[in-house]
Design an enzyme around this catalytic site. Structure first.
Site, PDB file in Angstrom:
ATOM      1  N   ARG A   1      34.457  45.292  14.707  1.00  0.00           N
ATOM      2  CA  ARG A   1      34.730  46.473  15.544  1.00  0.00           C
ATOM      3  C   ARG A   1      36.223  46.671  15.758  1.00  0.00           C
ATOM      4  O   ARG A   1      36.669  47.791  16.026  1.00  0.00           O
ATOM      5  CB  ARG A   1      33.982  46.359  16.877  1.00  0.00           C
ATOM      6  CG  ARG A   1      32.490  46.569  16.727  1.00  0.00           C
ATOM      7  CD  ARG A   1      31.787  46.502  18.073  1.00  0.00           C
ATOM      8  NE  ARG A   1      31.939  45.211  18.704  1.00  0.00           N
ATOM      9  CZ  ARG A   1      31.210  44.129  18.402  1.00  0.00           C
ATOM     10  NH1 ARG A   1      30.267  44.217  17.505  1.00  0.00           N
ATOM     11  NH2 ARG A   1      31.421  42.978  19.004  1.00  0.00           N
TER      12      ARG A   1
ATOM     13  N   GLU B   1      31.455  28.778  21.661  1.00  0.00           N
ATOM     14  CA  GLU B   1      30.730  28.039  22.694  1.00  0.00           C
ATOM     15  C   GLU B   1      29.924  26.909  22.044  1.00  0.00           C
ATOM     16  O   GLU B   1      29.904  25.781  22.525  1.00  0.00           O
ATOM     17  CB  GLU B   1      29.815  28.994  23.449  1.00  0.00           C
ATOM     18  CG  GLU B   1      29.404  28.457  24.800  1.00  0.00           C
ATOM     19  CD  GLU B   1      28.597  29.476  25.581  1.00  0.00           C
ATOM     20  OE1 GLU B   1      28.546  30.647  25.149  1.00  0.00           O
ATOM     21  OE2 GLU B   1      28.003  29.098  26.599  1.00  0.00           O
TER      22      GLU B   1
HETATM   23  P1  AMP Z   1      36.102  35.830  22.099  1.00  0.00           P
HETATM   24  O1  AMP Z   1      36.602  35.069  20.903  1.00  0.00           O
HETATM   25  O2  AMP Z   1      35.211  35.024  22.976  1.00  0.00           O
HETATM   26  O3  AMP Z   1      37.231  36.499  22.867  1.00  0.00           O
HETATM   27  O4  AMP Z   1      35.154  36.959  21.546  1.00  0.00           O
HETATM   28  C1  AMP Z   1      35.696  38.101  21.095  1.00  0.00           C
HETATM   29  C2  AMP Z   1      34.863  38.782  20.053  1.00  0.00           C
HETATM   30  O5  AMP Z   1      33.464  38.783  20.361  1.00  0.00           O
HETATM   31  C3  AMP Z   1      35.329  40.182  19.973  1.00  0.00           C
HETATM   32  O6  AMP Z   1      35.627  40.447  18.620  1.00  0.00           O
HETATM   33  C4  AMP Z   1      34.195  41.012  20.508  1.00  0.00           C
HETATM   34  O7  AMP Z   1      33.909  42.027  19.591  1.00  0.00           O
HETATM   35  C5  AMP Z   1      33.002  40.090  20.648  1.00  0.00           C
HETATM   36  N1  AMP Z   1      32.406  40.032  22.005  1.00  0.00           N
HETATM   37  C6  AMP Z   1      32.376  38.954  22.812  1.00  0.00           C
HETATM   38  N2  AMP Z   1      31.727  39.212  23.958  1.00  0.00           N
HETATM   39  C7  AMP Z   1      31.339  40.500  23.899  1.00  0.00           C
HETATM   40  C8  AMP Z   1      30.613  41.372  24.795  1.00  0.00           C
HETATM   41  N3  AMP Z   1      30.155  40.968  25.990  1.00  0.00           N
HETATM   42  N4  AMP Z   1      30.415  42.644  24.401  1.00  0.00           N
HETATM   43  C9  AMP Z   1      30.860  43.058  23.207  1.00  0.00           C
HETATM   44  N5  AMP Z   1      31.535  42.290  22.323  1.00  0.00           N
HETATM   45  C10 AMP Z   1      31.774  41.022  22.651  1.00  0.00           C
END
Ligand code: AMP
Length: 180
Positions: free
Chosen positions: A65, A102
């Site tokens: 995205r 996680e």
């Molecule tokens: P992180 O590495 O945990 O910051 O996860 C980021 C990635 O996961 C991003 O590329 C987001 O597109 C996706 N992502 C994580 N949590 C969500 C959420 N609650 N809603 C939508 N996309 C999420």
């Protein structure tokens, strides 16, 4: 950053919360209603790009995205676009960076010639959750000698404290969900 209903832009109101997607316990921030709305989409791209006018050589988007937002941001800033992808997707020589999830690990790749040493790069993604993905993208770009000017995201899930994973880089987020 917009926290009050008085100055909440249209695009923020169109974010759709989807419960238990893609798995139980996740409240997924669905941006497709924002993308589908002509005025909201334009305002969103302008809000992501405007602080960086004249300051950026390339915009890097994170699969998948992140690509949707990063390419129009690059066009708005009149810069090139660089994809940062999941392993095995890029056709040329790559460098790879692993990061913790996680449960388990994931990785991102970038073409070894995607940025030149000293390029000023803006990283764009849709959502900042734990920050692990964005931090890995920053490490890849720095490894190739780029100067990461900032990470720009539409949505920051503040309660997951992704900012702490990005302490050494500017973070530009348009909306912050502090309470989950
Ligand atoms: P992180 O590495 O945990 O910051 O996860 C980021 C990635 O996961 C991003 O590329 C987001 O597109 C996706 N992502 C994580 N949590 C969500 C959420 N609650 N809603 C939508 N996309 C999420």
């Amino acid at each position: 950053m917009y926290n009050s209903t008085v100055d909440t832009p249209h695009y923020t109101q169109l974010i759709r919360d989807v419960v238990d997607f893609p798995e139980p316990g996740i409240l997924f921030k669905d941006i497709t209603p924002v993308l589908a709305d002509r005025e909201a989409f334009t305002a969103l791209i302008d809000a992501l790009a405007d602080p960086f006018t004249g300051k950026i050589d390339k915009v890097a988007g994170i699969e998948a995205r992140g690509f949707i937002l990063a390419t129009p941001v690059a066009e708005a800033l009149r810069t090139g676009f660089v994809p940062i992808r999941k392993p095995g997707k890029l056709p040329w020589n790559v460098v790879r960076e692993e990061y913790e999830l996680e449960y388990g690990k994931d990785a991102l790749e970038i073409h070894e010639d995607a940025v030149a040493s000293g390029d000023r790069v803006l990283v764009v993604d849709d959502v900042l959750a734990t920050g692990g993905t964005a931090a890995a993208a920053v490490r890849l770009l720095r490894y190739l000698g780029a100067e990461v000017v900032a990470v720009a995201v539409f949505i920051e899930l503040g309660f997951l404290d992704g900012r702490s994973a990005l302490r050494d880089v500017e973070l530009h987020s348009l909306v912050n969900y502090d309470g989950g």
